[in-house]
Design a protein around this motif. Structure first.
Motif, PDB file in Angstrom:
ATOM      1  N   ARG A  47      11.703 -19.081  17.628  1.00  8.37           N
ATOM      2  CA  ARG A  47      11.106 -20.185  16.841  1.00  8.37           C
ATOM      3  C   ARG A  47       9.611 -19.933  16.670  1.00  8.37           C
ATOM      4  N   PRO A  48       9.282 -18.842  15.990  1.00  9.70           N
ATOM      5  CA  PRO A  48       7.884 -18.413  15.917  1.00  9.70           C
ATOM      6  C   PRO A  48       7.036 -19.288  14.998  1.00  9.70           C
ATOM      7  N   GLU A  49       5.727 -19.181  15.188  1.00  8.43           N
ATOM      8  CA  GLU A  49       4.771 -19.849  14.290  1.00  8.43           C
ATOM      9  C   GLU A  49       4.488 -18.933  13.107  1.00  8.43           C
ATOM     10  N   VAL A  50       4.396 -17.644  13.410  1.00 10.18           N
ATOM     11  CA  VAL A  50       4.144 -16.652  12.374  1.00 10.18           C
ATOM     12  C   VAL A  50       5.181 -15.554  12.510  1.00 10.18           C
ATOM     13  N   LEU A  51       5.736 -15.170  11.361  1.00 15.34           N
ATOM     14  CA  LEU A  51       6.766 -14.150  11.349  1.00 15.34           C
ATOM     15  C   LEU A  51       6.195 -12.918  10.655  1.00 15.34           C
ATOM     16  N   VAL A  52       6.213 -11.780  11.315  1.00 13.76           N
ATOM     17  CA  VAL A  52       5.731 -10.553  10.693  1.00 13.76           C
ATOM     18  C   VAL A  52       6.931  -9.658  10.411  1.00 13.76           C
ATOM     19  N   LEU A  53       7.197  -9.426   9.138  1.00 10.14           N
ATOM     20  CA  LEU A  53       8.369  -8.632   8.753  1.00 10.14           C
ATOM     21  C   LEU A  53       7.901  -7.268   8.271  1.00 10.14           C
ATOM     22  N   ASP A  54       8.163  -6.246   9.068  1.00 10.19           N
ATOM     23  CA  ASP A  54       7.709  -4.899   8.723  1.00 10.19           C
ATOM     24  C   ASP A  54       8.794  -4.192   7.916  1.00 10.19           C
ATOM     25  N   GLU A  55       8.612  -4.187   6.603  1.00 10.43           N
ATOM     26  CA  GLU A  55       9.541  -3.547   5.670  1.00 10.43           C
ATOM     27  C   GLU A  55      10.980  -3.951   5.923  1.00 10.43           C
ATOM     28  N   LEU A  56      11.197  -5.252   5.869  1.00 13.06           N
ATOM     29  CA  LEU A  56      12.539  -5.783   6.088  1.00 13.06           C
ATOM     30  C   LEU A  56      13.522  -5.255   5.044  1.00 13.06           C
ATOM     31  N   PHE A  57      13.033  -5.006   3.828  1.00 17.28           N
ATOM     32  CA  PHE A  57      13.934  -4.617   2.741  1.00 17.28           C
ATOM     33  C   PHE A  57      14.180  -3.114   2.672  1.00 17.28           C
ATOM     34  N   SER A  58      13.451  -2.327   3.460  1.00 17.18           N
ATOM     35  CA  SER A  58      13.579  -0.876   3.293  1.00 17.18           C
ATOM     36  C   SER A  58      14.985  -0.422   3.672  1.00 17.18           C
ATOM     37  N   GLY A  59      15.530   0.460   2.872  1.00 19.46           N
ATOM     38  CA  GLY A  59      16.856   1.003   3.129  1.00 19.46           C
ATOM     39  C   GLY A  59      17.989   0.072   2.751  1.00 19.46           C
ATOM     40  N   GLY A  92       0.844  -1.183   0.000  1.00 20.48           N
ATOM     41  CA  GLY A  92       0.000   0.000   0.000  1.00 20.48           C
ATOM     42  C   GLY A  92       0.876   1.228   0.000  1.00 20.48           C
ATOM     43  N   PRO A  93       0.336   2.357  -0.469  1.00 22.16           N
ATOM     44  CA  PRO A  93       1.129   3.585  -0.500  1.00 22.16           C
ATOM     45  C   PRO A  93       1.523   4.029   0.910  1.00 22.16           C
ATOM     46  N   ASN A  94       2.423   5.017   0.974  1.00 20.91           N
ATOM     47  CA  ASN A  94       2.819   5.562   2.271  1.00 20.91           C
ATOM     48  C   ASN A  94       1.600   6.057   3.045  1.00 20.91           C
ATOM     49  N   GLY A  95       1.557   5.763   4.316  1.00 29.21           N
ATOM     50  CA  GLY A  95       0.460   6.254   5.152  1.00 29.21           C
ATOM     51  C   GLY A  95      -0.822   5.481   4.994  1.00 29.21           C
ATOM     52  N   SER A  96      -0.745   4.298   4.373  1.00 37.39           N
ATOM     53  CA  SER A  96      -1.988   3.557   4.158  1.00 37.39           C
ATOM     54  C   SER A  96      -2.335   2.685   5.355  1.00 37.39           C
ATOM     55  N   GLY A  97      -1.478   2.659   6.379  1.00 29.59           N
ATOM     56  CA  GLY A  97      -1.830   1.949   7.607  1.00 29.59           C
ATOM     57  C   GLY A  97      -1.155   0.599   7.775  1.00 29.59           C
ATOM     58  N   LYS A  98      -0.091   0.363   7.000  1.00 33.45           N
ATOM     59  CA  LYS A  98       0.543  -0.958   7.045  1.00 33.45           C
ATOM     60  C   LYS A  98       1.189  -1.208   8.407  1.00 33.45           C
ATOM     61  N   THR A  99       1.981  -0.255   8.863  1.00 36.15           N
ATOM     62  CA  THR A  99       2.678  -0.459  10.126  1.00 36.15           C
ATOM     63  C   THR A  99       1.702  -0.456  11.300  1.00 36.15           C
ATOM     64  N   THR A 100       0.651   0.364  11.215  1.00 29.13           N
ATOM     65  CA  THR A 100      -0.386   0.332  12.262  1.00 29.13           C
ATOM     66  C   THR A 100      -1.021  -1.046  12.318  1.00 29.13           C
ATOM     67  N   LEU A 101      -1.258  -1.634  11.144  1.00 25.83           N
ATOM     68  CA  LEU A 101      -1.827  -2.975  11.094  1.00 25.83           C
ATOM     69  C   LEU A 101      -0.904  -3.968  11.803  1.00 25.83           C
ATOM     70  N   ILE A 139       4.210 -12.948   7.191  1.00 29.09           N
ATOM     71  CA  ILE A 139       3.503 -11.771   6.682  1.00 29.09           C
ATOM     72  C   ILE A 139       4.561 -10.729   6.404  1.00 29.09           C
ATOM     73  N   MET A 140       4.632 -10.283   5.161  1.00 31.12           N
ATOM     74  CA  MET A 140       5.651  -9.299   4.802  1.00 31.12           C
ATOM     75  C   MET A 140       5.002  -7.994   4.409  1.00 31.12           C
ATOM     76  N   VAL A 141       5.254  -6.969   5.190  1.00 30.77           N
ATOM     77  CA  VAL A 141       4.834  -5.631   4.796  1.00 30.77           C
ATOM     78  C   VAL A 141       5.975  -5.073   3.975  1.00 30.77           C
ATOM     79  N   THR A 191       9.566  -8.093  13.212  1.00 23.92           N
ATOM     80  CA  THR A 191      10.704  -7.178  13.112  1.00 23.92           C
ATOM     81  C   THR A 191      10.133  -5.770  13.063  1.00 23.92           C
ATOM     82  N   PHE A 192      10.979  -4.791  13.333  1.00 25.24           N
ATOM     83  CA  PHE A 192      10.537  -3.406  13.286  1.00 25.24           C
ATOM     84  C   PHE A 192      11.065  -2.738  12.023  1.00 25.24           C
ATOM     85  N   GLN A 193      10.212  -1.884  11.463  1.00 20.06           N
ATOM     86  CA  GLN A 193      10.639  -1.151  10.268  1.00 20.06           C
ATOM     87  C   GLN A 193      11.828  -0.258  10.613  1.00 20.06           C
TER      88      GLN A 193
END
Lengths: 343, 260
Positions: free
Chosen positions: B174-186, B47-56, B210-212, B94-96
């Motif tokens: 050893r998680p069941e679900v991995l949430v990657l918040d903009e792992l590739f940014s920068g 989603g575009p910037n500010g679309s609520g991805k990180t809030t989600l 889940i990859m944001v 992970t944190f963005q």
């Protein structure tokens, strides 16, 4: 000409090299020689021996100063432990005062001897202060600090207004220690137990979690660690250390009153940490051993005493911003030499 | 060779998000978003910037309390955290904006996560040698074993390493679900290219991810499905190629054609 001179200076830089010793390389903990053993032991044993000798040889007045210095060193350690776990306190007086009053109350009303009041006040003080601060553990930084600053001042006013525990008069005529020497060695023992024990805890994986909370509490939470539990435990350790100092002073002065909640007991630990160097526990303790005797030495100067004291504080913090302890440790563990830069 | 752990059947819903909303005053950052994540799939959230991805992400992982809605992990309600409970149940993130422990050596960052009760529980009551496990994990995400880098203070590591450090700290649980918040940014193209195989390997092992992400090209190569957010609302969900063909998705990214 002047420009050339500065360019000449720039071509040299200070090179720092770790001293070669096997034990410094992470895993290998084999000591190869007496020299290496001494290299490690000396900085730990030296202050212990020096303090014992001072305590035995110093004139009586300075023995008293040493005792109160040790008490402030305990408070400084307590401050640094809490700060290293992400809780900057402005109210070491809370820990000190609660411990002091607990010991006084148990001695005055229940007639318990120091042998019982000291451990009970240490544990009880730790528990009471932790419970008092439990509701604000969620606050961070300055907000937590403000609350700790206010609490001791509030308790002081409550004692004054309700006249509990002797009110403004305090509780006097409490049981003294059996022998002055016993008193000296008890504080010293407490200092070394607190210093080396808490340093060991901070060096363990448990200590890593506490340091992690200080660095980034959200990242610790995302690692499935309940940060409030760890913060409460660290707070208990810090509070118990401070409460012991207070309980000790109660019996040492044979008196406990409202001044135990005074701002001095909150400010001096912070100043000690600033002078000695944060985050090592040993640094703030060293800071206390510089500041308290210094303040005594200046006592003869009358009105200007505080001014000179303040100037010296500024000199220390500007001259050695990293802290005396970090400076000494660097000098001890590293060679320094000037080397030519470039060609 | 170690025996591969018995995998739960794929297609089983592991994470369910129902009607999730978050209002900050007058702004609705996330607006009635529902979706499911199946065991072993990689869901991209774009989603575009500010679309609520990180809030989600913050809502799912318990860092924020949703205004309405429900999140459940394997049927267990995890709405609104606290974050350490969510992580304890197996949802790691992970944190963005990277959040390393700057004062600690790099591998000790991972040791902190290995100290968690979840790790002890999964290992059957014993922690083992945490330093060694931490170094294994760092190797898994692309650090060279026994290099000077893992002993360096995290504060001096370059950004690319810190991103990997974040990932290693998550894998420690050893998680069941991995949430990657903009792992590739920068990260540079080369850095992303070297990180993609790490994620692909996790997928092969059956990890649900889940990859944001903003880096669509790289994401679409590995994502099974994508979900598109715009102004907090879910505007599309499905296979990457089909989703990107939809006019409203193109409109969200490039500006609506009707506005011309």
């Amino acid at each position: 000409m002047a420009a050339q001179d500065t360019s000449k200076q720039v071509t040299r830089r200070r090179e720092r090299l770790d001293r070669g010793i096997k034990v410094r390389s992470e895993d290998i903990y084999a000591l190869n020689s007496w020299r290496e053993a001494l290299y490690l032991l000396a900085p730990r044993a030296l202050p212990v021996v020096a303090l014992v000798l001072l305590q035995l040889l110093a004139p009586e007045y300075w023995q008293r100063v040493l005792i109160s210095t040790t008490v402030f060193a305990l408070l400084a350690i307590s401050w640094d432990l809490a700060a290293s776990s992400g809780m900057v306190c402005l109210g070491q007086a809370l820990f000190f005062g609660v411990g002091a009053y607990l010991a006084g109350i148990m001695n005055h009303y229940l007639g318990l001897p120091p042998g019982l009041t000291l451990p009970l006040a240490t544990l009880g003080g730790g528990v009471i202060c932790t419970v008092l601060l439990l509701p604000v553990l969620r606050l961070r930084g300055i907000y937590f600090a403000m609350f700790t600053l206010i609490l001791p001042l509030m308790i002081e006013r409550i004692i004054e207004a309700t006249k509990v525990f002797g009110g403004t008069e305090g509780l006097s005529g409490l049981t003294p220690f059996a022998h002055p020497l016993w008193e000296s060695f008890l504080t010293m023992a407490a200092l070394w137990v607190a210093l080396f024990g808490l340093r060991r805890i901070m060096a363990s994986d448990y200590g890593l979690v506490l340091k992690g909370i200080n660095d980034n509490d959200r990242a610790v939470m995302s690692a499935a660690l309940n940060i409030y539990r760890y913060k409460a435990q660290a707070l208990f350790l810090a509070a118990a250390t401070g409460a012991f100092a207070g309980a000790f002073m109660t019996h040492s002065y044979r008196f406990v009153g409202m001044p135990v909640f005074a701002l001095d007991y909150s400010i001096l630990p912070i100043a000690s940490a600033a002078v000695g160097g944060l985050g090592t526990l040993a640094g703030p303790a060293l800071g206390a051993f510089i500041l308290v005797p210094l303040s005594e030495m200046l006592r003869g100067l009358g009105g200007l005493r505080i001014v000179i004291y303040a100037v010296l504080l500024v000199v220390f913090t500007v001259g050695l911003p990293e802290g005396v302890f970090h400076y000494l440790r660097r000098k001890y563990t590293q060679f320094e030499r000037w080397t030519e830069v470039g060609k | 060779m170690t025996e591969p752990a018995p995998q739960p059947p794929r297609d089983e819903i592991i994470l369910a998000v129902e009607g999730l909303s978050k209002r900050f005053g007058g702004v609705t950052a996330v607006d009635d978003v529902s979706f499911n994540v199946k065991q072993g799939e990689l869901l991209g959230v774009i989603g575009p910037n500010g679309s609520g991805k990180t809030t989600l992400v913050n809502l799912i992982t318990g860092f924020l309390q949703p205004s309405t809605g429900r999140v459940s992990l394997k049927g267990q309600d995890i709405t609104g955290g606290p974050p350490y409970r969510t992580a304890e149940l197996g949802l790691a993130r992970t944190f963005q904006m990277v959040k390393p422990f700057y004062q600690l050596p790099a591998f000790k960052n991972v040791v902190v996560a290995l100290f968690s009760p979840r790790v002890k529980r999964l290992a059957g009551g014993a922690y083992g040698d945490r330093d060694a496990v931490a170094k294994d994990l760092l190797e898994e995400v692309g650090f060279e074993r026994d290099s000077w880098v893992i002993n360096k203070q995290a504060s001096v590591l370059p950004h690319g390493y810190l991103k990997r450090l974040e990932l290693a700290r998550c894998l420690a649980l050893r998680p069941e679900v991995l949430v990657l918040d903009e792992l590739f940014s920068g990260l540079s193209l080369a850095e992303v290219a070297s990180l993609v195989p790490v994620i692909e390997k996790l997928m092969v092992q059956g990890m649900t991810i889940i990859m944001v992400e903003h880096r669509l090209k790289e994401l679409f190569r590995i994502a099974d499905r994508v979900l598109v957010l715009n102004f907090g609302q879910k505007i599309a969900e499905g296979v990457p190629a089909e989703v990107m063909a939809q006019p409203k998705v193109r409109g969200a990214y490039l500006g609506s054609e009707s506005e011309d």
